[in-house]
Design a protein around this motif. Structure first.
Motif, mmCIF file in Angstrom:
data_model
loop_
_atom_site.group_PDB
_atom_site.id
_atom_site.type_symbol
_atom_site.label_atom_id
_atom_site.label_comp_id
_atom_site.label_asym_id
_atom_site.label_seq_id
_atom_site.Cartn_x
_atom_site.Cartn_y
_atom_site.Cartn_z
ATOM 1 N N CYS A 269 -17.980 -44.035 -28.289
ATOM 2 C CA CYS A 269 -17.773 -42.621 -27.992
ATOM 3 C C CYS A 269 -16.472 -42.136 -28.612
ATOM 4 O O CYS A 269 -15.500 -42.873 -28.689
ATOM 5 C CB CYS A 269 -17.720 -42.400 -26.481
ATOM 6 S SG CYS A 269 -19.284 -42.743 -25.669
ATOM 7 N N ALA A 270 -16.467 -40.887 -29.029
ATOM 8 C CA ALA A 270 -15.253 -40.309 -29.608
ATOM 9 C C ALA A 270 -14.192 -40.167 -28.540
ATOM 10 O O ALA A 270 -14.454 -39.716 -27.441
ATOM 11 C CB ALA A 270 -15.569 -38.948 -30.217
ATOM 12 N N ALA A 271 -12.975 -40.548 -28.883
ATOM 13 C CA ALA A 271 -11.877 -40.499 -27.916
ATOM 14 C C ALA A 271 -11.323 -39.103 -27.735
ATOM 15 O O ALA A 271 -10.508 -38.873 -26.869
ATOM 16 C CB ALA A 271 -10.761 -41.438 -28.362
ATOM 17 N N SER A 272 -11.762 -38.150 -28.553
ATOM 18 C CA SER A 272 -11.174 -36.814 -28.509
ATOM 19 C C SER A 272 -11.685 -35.978 -27.351
ATOM 20 O O SER A 272 -11.090 -34.962 -27.025
ATOM 21 C CB SER A 272 -11.456 -36.073 -29.818
ATOM 22 O OG SER A 272 -12.849 -35.947 -30.023
ATOM 23 N N GLY A 273 -12.797 -36.380 -26.708
ATOM 24 C CA GLY A 273 -13.383 -35.564 -25.655
ATOM 25 C C GLY A 273 -12.447 -35.253 -24.510
ATOM 26 O O GLY A 273 -12.182 -34.084 -24.216
ATOM 27 N N PRO A 274 -11.892 -36.276 -23.817
ATOM 28 C CA PRO A 274 -10.967 -35.988 -22.719
ATOM 29 C C PRO A 274 -9.732 -35.226 -23.167
ATOM 30 O O PRO A 274 -9.242 -34.356 -22.456
ATOM 31 C CB PRO A 274 -10.616 -37.386 -22.191
ATOM 32 C CG PRO A 274 -11.771 -38.248 -22.588
ATOM 33 C CD PRO A 274 -12.219 -37.708 -23.907
ATOM 34 N N ALA B 55 -18.988 -33.179 -20.673
ATOM 35 C CA ALA B 55 -19.301 -32.116 -21.624
ATOM 36 C C ALA B 55 -19.015 -32.567 -23.047
ATOM 37 O O ALA B 55 -18.025 -33.239 -23.315
ATOM 38 C CB ALA B 55 -18.485 -30.870 -21.300
ATOM 39 N N ALA B 56 -19.890 -32.186 -23.957
ATOM 40 C CA ALA B 56 -19.704 -32.481 -25.381
ATOM 41 C C ALA B 56 -19.060 -31.259 -26.027
ATOM 42 O O ALA B 56 -19.744 -30.297 -26.384
ATOM 43 C CB ALA B 56 -21.038 -32.803 -26.038
ATOM 44 N N LEU B 57 -17.736 -31.283 -26.161
ATOM 45 C CA LEU B 57 -17.031 -30.111 -26.665
ATOM 46 C C LEU B 57 -17.252 -29.900 -28.157
ATOM 47 O O LEU B 57 -16.841 -28.878 -28.699
ATOM 48 C CB LEU B 57 -15.541 -30.226 -26.349
ATOM 49 C CG LEU B 57 -15.217 -30.192 -24.847
ATOM 50 C CD1 LEU B 57 -13.721 -30.241 -24.612
ATOM 51 C CD2 LEU B 57 -15.808 -28.957 -24.192
ATOM 52 N N ILE C 145 -23.987 -18.849 -23.309
ATOM 53 C CA ILE C 145 -23.063 -19.881 -23.774
ATOM 54 C C ILE C 145 -23.592 -21.237 -23.322
ATOM 55 O O ILE C 145 -23.837 -21.453 -22.130
ATOM 56 C CB ILE C 145 -21.643 -19.640 -23.223
ATOM 57 C CG1 ILE C 145 -21.106 -18.293 -23.725
ATOM 58 C CG2 ILE C 145 -20.696 -20.760 -23.656
ATOM 59 C CD1 ILE C 145 -21.416 -17.122 -22.838
ATOM 60 N N TYR C 146 -23.776 -22.137 -24.277
ATOM 61 C CA TYR C 146 -24.326 -23.465 -24.007
ATOM 62 C C TYR C 146 -23.266 -24.529 -24.297
ATOM 63 O O TYR C 146 -22.697 -24.556 -25.386
ATOM 64 C CB TYR C 146 -25.550 -23.733 -24.884
ATOM 65 C CG TYR C 146 -26.747 -22.873 -24.558
ATOM 66 C CD1 TYR C 146 -27.771 -23.349 -23.740
ATOM 67 C CD2 TYR C 146 -26.852 -21.581 -25.062
ATOM 68 C CE1 TYR C 146 -28.864 -22.552 -23.435
ATOM 69 C CE2 TYR C 146 -27.942 -20.777 -24.759
ATOM 70 C CZ TYR C 146 -28.946 -21.266 -23.947
ATOM 71 O OH TYR C 146 -30.024 -20.471 -23.644
ATOM 72 N N ILE C 147 -23.028 -25.402 -23.326
ATOM 73 C CA ILE C 147 -22.133 -26.547 -23.499
ATOM 74 C C ILE C 147 -22.984 -27.810 -23.420
ATOM 75 O O ILE C 147 -23.638 -28.065 -22.403
ATOM 76 C CB ILE C 147 -21.040 -26.599 -22.415
ATOM 77 C CG1 ILE C 147 -20.329 -25.247 -22.298
ATOM 78 C CG2 ILE C 147 -20.052 -27.726 -22.716
ATOM 79 C CD1 ILE C 147 -19.550 -24.843 -23.502
ATOM 80 N N GLY C 148 -22.973 -28.597 -24.485
ATOM 81 C CA GLY C 148 -23.812 -29.792 -24.534
ATOM 82 C C GLY C 148 -23.282 -30.923 -23.670
ATOM 83 O O GLY C 148 -22.195 -30.847 -23.082
#
Length: 236
Positions: A12-17, A150-152, A196-199
């Motif tokens: 997983c990408a570390a940028s999410g949090p 959430a997938a920003l 507005i959709y947040i994945g």
């Protein structure tokens, strides 16, 4: 199964949090528009306040009626529907014979127009009042951010154009560029009735598939807590 959980975490990408934290920490970005309320177009049944420095009862809430007007004094009614609050203030000043700077009009309740939130938003999917042409970033901060998982990198705005009969528009919003690179190109200014959709991240969508005994460990490793356990993201 444990190996699966660890593998998912590593991929997983570390940028999410970090992005989620930046979203709520960035309270005054350059992209924030000033005086958003001044550009809000009033409609029935919005509720207004009119401050006239004592010429009217300034503590009275004034609804925009079905006749497009607000009540003033002595049975008088002033057209307000389809105008901005500065335009209404100027009309009130003219009606009372006051200098324009002595009259202020504000919106107490935004009742006429909405935005629709879908996906991983704080507080859950719901309609919320439209309050003017704020940006996507403004909106997400107003509602308290996003939900855990959430997938920003997967944020979209859909503009249906139902009222004018034209084709719908889809806008991709790059929150990483907006928050970390000060690139505002995709920071869309919202219009009434936008969706507005947040994945959802893959690791969040896979958590329900894990057995109950493994979920606490998975939550600690990913920083994602299930709603009902704790509605906050863990540290990076």
């Amino acid at each position: 199964m444990l190996a699966l959980a660890l593998g998912l975490t590593a991929g997983c990408a570390a940028s999410g949090p970090r992005l989620a934290k930046a979203l709520m920490a960035d309270r005054d970005p350059a992209a924030h528009g000033a005086d958003i309320e001044d550009h809000y177009i009033v409609h029935c049944p919005d509720l207004l306040e009119v401050d006239t420095a004592g010429r009217l009862d300034d503590n009275v809430a004034r609804p925009v009626g079905a006749d497009s007007r607000i009540p003033l004094a002595d049975g008088g009614r002033l057209h307000a529907d389809g105008l901005t609050t500065p335009e209404i203030a100027r009309a009130v000043a003219d009606w009372l014979g006051l200098p324009a700077e002595q009259v202020h009009v504000g919106v107490i309740e935004y009742n006429s127009q909405e935005l629709y939130l879908f996906g991983e938003v704080a507080g859950g999917e719901r309609p919320i009042p439209y309050q003017g042409p704020e940006t996507v970033l403004d909106l997400l901060q107003r509602i308290g951010g996003v939900a855990p998982g959430a997938a920003l990198g997967n944020v979209q705005v859909v503009r249906s154009h139902v009222a004018d009969g034209t084709s719908p528009e889809l806008f991709q919003v790059d929150l990483k560029a907006i928050l970390l690179c000060d690139d505002q190109k995709t920071n869309v200014r919202l219009e009434p009735f936008d969706q507005i959709y947040i994945g959802q991240t893959k690791r969040s969508s896979l958590e329900p598939l894990l057995p109950p005994w493994l979920q606490p460990l998975y939550e600690r490793l990913t920083g994602i807590r299930r709603v009902g356990t704790s509605n906050v993201a863990g540290p990076d």
